[in-house]
Design a protein around this motif. Structure first.
Motif, short mmCIF file in Angstrom:
data_model
loop_
_atom_site.label_atom_id
_atom_site.label_comp_id
_atom_site.label_asym_id
_atom_site.label_seq_id
_atom_site.Cartn_x
_atom_site.Cartn_y
_atom_site.Cartn_z
N ARG A 149 2.90 9.06 -7.01
CA ARG A 149 3.59 10.35 -6.96
C ARG A 149 4.73 10.40 -7.98
N GLN B 291 1.33 4.26 -3.15
CA GLN B 291 1.25 5.71 -2.98
C GLN B 291 2.49 6.40 -3.59
N ARG C 175 0.84 -1.20 0.00
CA ARG C 175 0.00 0.00 0.00
C ARG C 175 0.88 1.26 0.00
N ARG C 176 1.93 1.25 0.84
CA ARG C 176 2.86 2.38 0.86
C ARG C 176 3.55 2.53 -0.50
#
Length: 121
Positions: free
Chosen positions: A18, A14, A10-11
């Motif tokens: 970006r 993200q 999940r990290r």
């Protein structure tokens, strides 16, 4: 409830969202208990431009055989090697994708060595 692997993924998702907006190649790192892997992936994510890991025979030999790929010294060698191979492929500037791993220990050692070898991020 998410398990440890799902939290890391999940990290990582993200971070990749970006990085995609930056429009530069990304240097991605994967760390396992035995090895550390690094790849430079093109801006659009379609091609691996350069790769290096402690599981490759030439690097494993210089580290002193099997089981030596999971320390900071090994990560530094992978960092230097990935920077050389990325420059040979014509990549000077990358975005660092730590794939959800903490910027600490082997991941940090790899990043610092790649920076010292001339890769910009």
């Amino acid at each position: 409830m998410l398990n440890k692997k799902e939290q890391r993924q999940r990290r990582a998702r993200q971070t990749r969202i970006r990085i995609a907006t930056q429009g530069v190649a990304r240097l991605t790192v994967n760390r396992t208990n035995l090895h550390i892997y690094a790849q430079v992936i093109s801006e659009d994510g379609s091609k691996v431009l350069a790769s290096a890991s402690t599981s490759q025979a030439d690097l494993r030999k210089s580290l002193g055989g099997a089981g030596k790929g999971a320390n900071k010294a090994a990560a530094e060698q992978v960092g230097k090697l990935i920077a050389e191979r990325a420059k040979a492929a014509g990549v000077e500037k990358v975005a660092f994708d730590r794939a959800g791993f903490a910027y600490h220990g082997r991941v940090k050692a790899l990043a610092d060595a790649a920076r010292a070898a001339g890769l910009q991020f």
